[in-house]
Design an enzyme around this catalytic site. Structure first.
Site, short mmCIF file in Angstrom:
data_model
loop_
_atom_site.label_atom_id
_atom_site.label_comp_id
_atom_site.label_asym_id
_atom_site.label_seq_id
_atom_site.Cartn_x
_atom_site.Cartn_y
_atom_site.Cartn_z
CG ASP A 1 88.75 -42.50 -22.57
OD1 ASP A 1 89.81 -42.99 -22.99
OD2 ASP A 1 88.47 -42.43 -21.37
CD GLU A 2 94.25 -41.32 -23.14
OE1 GLU A 2 94.93 -40.30 -22.92
OE2 GLU A 2 94.33 -42.36 -22.45
CG ASP B 1 91.38 -38.20 -20.76
OD1 ASP B 1 90.44 -38.96 -21.02
OD2 ASP B 1 92.27 -38.48 -19.94
#
Length: 494
Positions: free
Chosen positions: A113-114, A19
């Site tokens: 973003d993860e 993350d």
């Protein structure tokens, strides 16, 4: 009996979750070094703006993602507020996903973003080997992007996700299989995937507030409170049982864009203009995906928060922009009720992988749909300027589940890979300078607008590679100032 954490033990499955910490705000702090240790809010600055991302320095004051920007600014009045730069976020996201793909052939992007990975080489590995792997992964992401990332590892996706949360900010947490229940049990029950406010409150009413308490319940009691399917799955997760595979996400089932207006639209001409701008955003992603769509849906929300939707399905798929605009405008005519329009959205679905084989696209007429030559007026709606399109503001999937206000918020459907995040497009080159704009100057290089008004514009010249830079003030019409590609603030040309 062999331990599941001993090298070679077949039962020792390892899933990692990466993350990017406060991704949007961290990108702004990286590429604008003056802001590195300062509170930053990313999102719409208008009266109905929403926070898309908040730096950790801003979170200390209670500002957070998905919060109305006005409320966040009251809590953190000294924060720097910047508009999102989604083209830049998308480019960095692709770099991160590229690093993950190098470390594992099994990759599941969750959002921009993860992502999850399940490296085959870690099957049966000891926690120490996983710790070393995670450290190397984080170092590779920082080397490639300049940004911090938190990584969690455990026996399944649930424990890996929780571990990455426990590792934040900028940390690594490996949960040995033998220790996972000790980690899970004291955590709030809301930490589990799938437990939201409603189900959390239902559990609280019967005295269940921690994961350990949920795990200790009889399975029949859990399903009685949460339902059969959901209760069974959550009870398994609470007991650390998670055999869900890590696998690539499927393609988006719809592409949509919407905007919340600072002031309600009261004229149909304004509604039609807004619909056209939103269609440009939708069309750009549709073309980028290489697909065509049959169904167009328009959503309109009035000032009193009543939402109306209208849909129309064409005889065959199309990706002609003029067709999309014509259908969306007609649907808007019936979707917009009495009073002003607070929000408008357009979505397309019913995808085909390719446009029709015939050299025709469906276009609306008074008699309904008819075929027209694809080159006879398709591509752009009358009077449109494809270069001077409105900027696309993306949905912050992990930075907070809310929408960014003004000018356009592009919503990715559930399961859209990070690579599907739309590319940012600047507004017309002749619009006024605004705070956060990227600027180029032949003598000073790349910079960003710190403030503008009264015919003047103040620019700080700096990038991710320069460190904090100096400011200069210019006449707003200075011909040496030009709009710049946001990517140059991360990786300057040359």
């Amino acid at each position: 009996m062999s331990s599941p954490d001993r090298p070679g033990a077949a039962a020792a499955r390892w899933v990692l979750h990466l993350d990017m910490d406060a991704f949007f705000a961290s990108v702004e702090q990286l590429t604008r070094p003056t802001l590195a240790d300062r509170p930053v809010l990313v999102g719409g600055a208008g009266p109905r703006g929403v926070v898309a991302g908040a730096s950790y320095q801003a979170r200390v004051f209670g500002a957070r993602s998905a919060m109305p920007m006005g409320q966040a600014r009251r809590r953190c009045p000294h924060a720097t507020v910047l508009p999102p730069r989604f083209g830049l976020y998308k480019a960095i996201s692709e770099e991160v996903m590229g690093v993950l793909a190098e470390f594992s052939p099994v990759l599941e992007p969750v959002s921009v973003d993860e992502a999850f990975i399940e490296p085959p080489g870690l099957a049966g590995a000891a926690p120490e080997a996983v710790q070393d792997f995670g450290a190397r992964l984080r170092a590779a992401v920082r080397e490639r992007t300049g940004l911090p990332a938190s990584v969690g590892a455990g026996s399944g996706k649930q424990i890996a996700k929780i571990a990455s949360e426990l590792a934040k900010p900028d940390g690594l947490r490996v949960v040995p299989h033998a220790d996972q229940q000790a980690v899970l049990d004291p955590l709030p029950v809301r930490s589990l995937w799938g437990i939201g406010p409603v189900s959390g409150e239902a559990l609280r009413r019967i005295g269940i507030e921690t994961i350990g308490q949920l795990a200790a319940m009889d399975g029949r009691e859990v399903t009685g409170v949460l339902g059969s399917a959901m209760g069974t799955e959550l009870h398994r997760l609470a007991r650390g049982i998670d055999d869900r595979p890590v696998a690539p996400r499927g393609a988006a089932k719809q592409i949509s864009a919407e905007t919340t207006f600072d002031t309600d639209l009261t004229a149909m001409s304004a509604v039609h203009a807004a619909v056209e701008s939103i269609c440009v955003a939708v069309h750009r992603r549709l073309v980028a995906d290489g697909r065509a769509a049959r169904t167009v849906t328009v959503k309109a929300r009035t000032g009193d928060f009543v939402t109306h939707t209208r849909s129309e399905t064409t005889p065959f798929p199309s990706r002609d922009l003029s067709t999309l605009v014509a259908v969306a405008r007609r649907l808007a005519d019936t979707a917009v009720g009495e009073g002003g329009v607070r929000l408008l959205g357009v979505s397309v679905s019913g995808f085909g992988d390719e446009p029709p084989l015939a050299l025709f696209d469906a276009v609306p007429s008074a008699q309904g749909w008819r075929a027209a030559p694809a080159g006879s007026g398709g591509g752009e709606p009358a009077g449109s300027d494809p270069v001077a399109a409105v900027p696309i503001v993306g949905r912050p999937d992990t930075e907070g589940r809310g929408h960014v206000s003004a000018p356009v918020a592009v919503e990715a459907a559930a399961g859209v890979p990070a690579a599907d995040l739309p590319v940012h497009r600047e507004q017309a080159a002749d619009r006024p300078w605004r705070a956060g704009d990227d600027v180029d100057h032949p003598d000073h290089g790349h910079g960003w607008v710190q403030g503008a008004g009264h015919g003047r514009v103040t620019v700080r010249f700096e990038t991710a590679l320069t460190g904090p830079g100096r400011t200069c003030t210019f006449d707003a019409a200075d011909p040496q100032l030009s709009r710049a590609d946001p990517l140059r603030s991360w990786r300057p040309a040359g």
